[in-house]
Enzyme design. Structure first.
Site, PDB file in Angstrom:
ATOM      1  N   GLU A  75       1.931  -0.036  -5.158  1.00  0.00           N
ATOM      2  CA  GLU A  75       0.606   0.986  -5.588  1.00  0.00           C
ATOM      3  C   GLU A  75       1.814   1.825  -5.113  1.00  0.00           C
ATOM      4  O   GLU A  75       1.915   2.233  -4.535  1.00  0.00           O
ATOM      5  CB  GLU A  75      -0.310   1.183  -4.403  1.00  0.00           C
ATOM      6  CG  GLU A  75      -0.809   2.191  -4.567  1.00  0.00           C
ATOM      7  CD  GLU A  75      -1.947   2.314  -3.570  1.00  0.00           C
ATOM      8  OE1 GLU A  75      -3.665   2.628  -3.916  1.00  0.00           O
ATOM      9  OE2 GLU A  75      -1.799   2.436  -2.217  1.00  0.00           O
TER      10      GLU A  75
ATOM     11  N   ASP B 212       0.703  -1.076   0.161  1.00  0.00           N
ATOM     12  CA  ASP B 212      -0.015   0.018  -0.047  1.00  0.00           C
ATOM     13  C   ASP B 212       0.835   1.220  -0.256  1.00  0.00           C
ATOM     14  O   ASP B 212       1.469   1.299   0.811  1.00  0.00           O
ATOM     15  CB  ASP B 212      -1.225   0.031   1.069  1.00  0.00           C
ATOM     16  CG  ASP B 212      -2.111   0.850   1.618  1.00  0.00           C
ATOM     17  OD1 ASP B 212      -2.534   1.227   0.742  1.00  0.00           O
ATOM     18  OD2 ASP B 212      -1.383   1.718   2.074  1.00  0.00           O
TER      19      ASP B 212
END
Length: 701
Positions: free
Chosen positions: A386, A350
């Site tokens: 990401e 993330d």
């Protein structure tokens, strides 16, 4: 009951955390600025502190001690003594019980109270004040564990990247509405391991399931106050411990291992979505739960001129200081723990740009990237980033180092816009179909470096992308101001659900065309769980706090006629991808190589079968395209495919390009149940909002 211990033996500074050796437990915790750290032992219920023992030694900034006769199941925590000087970045407060950053299991949960804060909430001096109340009654406790587990002959499926098809799902949401699973097991790893769930993934042809965060996370106070829950889990409380809510009983950690083992037996890899960019402690105004109380100035990135305040490149209030060697060690130790103890096959990071941030900004040669790429354990698993954050220079799609794949939002947006019918999207779609080479074809990276997706947990589902033009997040309690405002979506005539047969047919056509595009694109396809049967979130494109039917998979819809039809179609697409090498090229194709005289590895044509010219690429209102790819096999034969794409609102006739070949029509998204058939003639109609896939095999020359 054994006598309460009165002191600790010196123990060892490694490994960090609580380590049971069969005779006792070694405790070790890092803090560069603490003056003393106490080990606090609790009764089995976690309600009563039965001993407080100073860790007797500190070696290389690691505090450590050994407790003879201690056993797995022992509950504990730390209290750290040191300066409470927020203006200098230090927030030590021994009145606050702290979780071990290396805790492998939690007992209990955070019970929100002002006592969890190191300062007096509401005081005139704000976080410069000091709170002397004991936080232990409101805190979960760390648990000493025994990591032993009989794995038998378990091994990773080791699916090659070019054959990988990812299914993004949520452990809880996936099974909460499965009526064929026992109620107490729904929403847990036990349900994930159920043969009926695994069978669904196998029927689709999925090779990897990517799970939203399963490391223990916090139920944020602002959500609890609104009667909502942190559903997604991007608020980590313990990097080594599984989320207790995802187990039938919170102490049954082996449920995770059983699920992984069963998925491996089915040939499915397990990838974890992990959050190492921030913690649940928030900004300097947040609670003191672990890292802040142990060594705020080491664990977090602080403002250079005002270390009272946290740098907030994550949008969550704090940013982990991964440039610090001990913090980097914690992250790498956590990753290795999940690989070695839970046998997971990869990670999706993330806000991965954070992990590459050095004091001067993002650096693909950062300490984190260098460390993980040379690590003998972690360099062998699948690594996905990401590639963005909200900090300066935070958008880094295509700029990660070799060894990492990246979520490609350029793919998401370009494919959405093409099928919505936007002008001037021909050349952009071509780039997305060929693995976004302009972004990723560098440093010998391969097409699978681009993780292609139409939808993800963050945003509309595929159904909602074609049913809503506006977000509908009122249930989140933020006056519909949260979530993305520009989704490149189209409701095709009516906002939301409708009984209009024409609109419903158009929506289904576009969904099938988008899925066909995804599975026929070079790169790594990722399917949002539930899109295979048109799952809806009722227009909510930011369902992070919706732990209810908004987010849960509606398996009744999956069993309906339309849901089953879309499932069959999705499985057929995935099977074609596995079967046809041109749909998953192992290298970037640029048209400069010929697999046969006059047959380039890749070529583009307009709907009339004419090679594309610069003028054709730039024709703004053209919404048709032909892509031909050819791949040579080891025996000298050639597999070739034609992809005919029509985003127009009317059917169009397409002509076959030269040289003539004996094509078979393997897929028509306008007729999803039709069988394969040989093409006769040189033209073929392609329905509105539709894709045709044709293929042929040329014998060895």
């Amino acid at each position: 009951m054994p006598p309460v211990p009165t002191r600790l033996l010196p123990g060892r500074p490694n490994p960090l955390g609580a380590t049971w050796d069969g005779l006792g437990v070694n405790f070790a915790v890092f803090s560069a600025h603490a003056e003393r750290i106490d080990l606090c032992l609790f009764d089995p219920a976690g309600r009563r502190e039965i001993a407080r023992l100073p860790l007797p030694e500190c070696t290389d900034e690691v505090w450590h001690g050994y407790l003879p006769e201690a056993q797995p199941g022992q509950l504990y925590g730390f209290r750290a003594h040191g300066p409470y000087e927020p203006r200098h970045g230090h927030r030590f407060n021994p009145h606050k019980l702290l979780l071990d950053p290396y805790t492998k299991q939690l007992a209990g949960e955070v019970r929100w109270s002002d006592v969890l804060f190191g300062y007096r909430v509401g005081a005139a001096r704000a976080d410069l004040s000091f709170d002397r109340r004991d936080s232990a009654p409101a805190m979960p406790k760390s648990v000493v564990v025994d990591d032993s587990f009989h794995w038998g002959d378990d091994r990773s499926p080791c699916i090659p990247w070019d054959r990988t098809v990812i299914y993004e799902a949520h452990v809880r949401g996936l099974t909460m509405l499965r009526e064929d699973i026992a109620v107490r097991e729904r929403g847990t790893f036990a349900a994930l391991a159920d043969p009926r769930v695994i069978d669904h993934l196998q029927r689709l042809g999925i090779t990897a399931i990517e799970l939203l965060p399963v490391q223990a996370f916090l139920q944020d106070r602002f959500l609890v106050a609104k009667g909502l829950k942190n559903y997604w889990g991007y608020s980590t409380l313990a990097f080594f411990a599984p989320e207790p809510r995802y187990m039938v009983e919170q102490w049954m950690r082996n449920e995770v291992k059983v699920a992984v083992r069963r998925l491996h037996a089915a040939g499915i890899e397990v990838i974890l979505d992990v959050v190492y960019n921030h913690t649940c402690e928030g900004s300097e105004m947040g609670p003191t739960l672990s890292w802040r109380g142990l060594d705020n100035a080491s664990y977090y990135r602080l403002m250079p001129d005002e270390p009272r305040h946290h740098i907030n490149d994550t949008g969550t209030g704090n940013t982990i200081n991964i440039s610090h060697p001990r913090v980097l060690q914690m992250v790498l130790d956590s990753l290795r723990y999940w690989v070695e103890q839970y046998h997971v096959d990869g990670f999706r990071f993330d806000l991965g740009t954070i992990l590459g941030r050095e004091p001067g900004g993002f650096d693909p040669g950062s300490g984190f990237f260098d460390a993980i790429r040379q690590d003998p354990v972690l360099s062998r698993v699948k690594l996905i980033s990401e590639p963005w954050d909200i900090g300066p220079g935070g958008y880094q799609v295509g700029n990660h180092p070799p060894g990492f794949s990246e979520w490609n939002d350029r793919y998401r947006d370009g494919v959405r816009r093409f099928w919505r019918g936007d002008s001037g999207m021909r050349s952009d779609l071509a780039a997305r179909l060929t693995g976004s080479a302009e972004l990723f074809d560098r440093r010998r990276r391969r097409p699978w470096a681009s993780v292609n997706f139409l939808t993800s947990h963050d945003g509309f589902t595929l159904h909602d992308l074609n049913a809503y033009e506006q977000r509908h997040n009122e249930a989140n309690g933020e006056f519909n101001r949260d979530g993305h405002s520009d989704n490149h979506s189209n409701n095709w005539g009516v906002e939301g659900e409708t009984d209009d047969p024409a609109i419903r047919a158009t929506r289904r056509s576009v969904m099938r065309a988008m899925l066909a595009t995804l599975l026929a694109s070079a790169g790594t396809p990722m399917l949002l769980g539930g899109d295979e049967f048109a799952r809806t979130q009722r227009g909510n494109n930011n369902a992070y706090c919706q732990d209810n039917e908004v987010s849960w998979f509606d398996w009744a819809k999956a069993q309906g006629d339309e849901g089953q039809a879309l499932c069959r179609f999705t499985a057929r697409l995935i099977a074609l991808r596995h079967r046809l090498p041109p749909l998953r090229p192992a290298r970037f194709l640029h048209g400069g190589a010929e697999v046969r005289p006059g047959l380039a590895d890749i070529a583009w044509f307009d709907q009339f079968g004419t090679p594309m010219t610069p003028e054709a690429w730039n024709e703004p209102e053209a919404r048709t395209l032909i892509l031909r790819r050819a791949t040579a096999a080891e025996d000298g034969s050639v597999d070739a495919t034609l992809l005919l794409l029509n985003a127009d609102s009317a059917a169009q006739d397409f002509a076959m390009p030269d040289p003539p070949m004996d094509w078979s029509v393997l897929l028509d998204t306008a007729a999803p149940e039709a069988e394969d058939y040989p093409l006769t003639g040189r033209t073929i109609p392609v329905g509105a909002h539709s894709v045709l896939l044709l293929a042929t095999r040329l014998p060895p020359a």
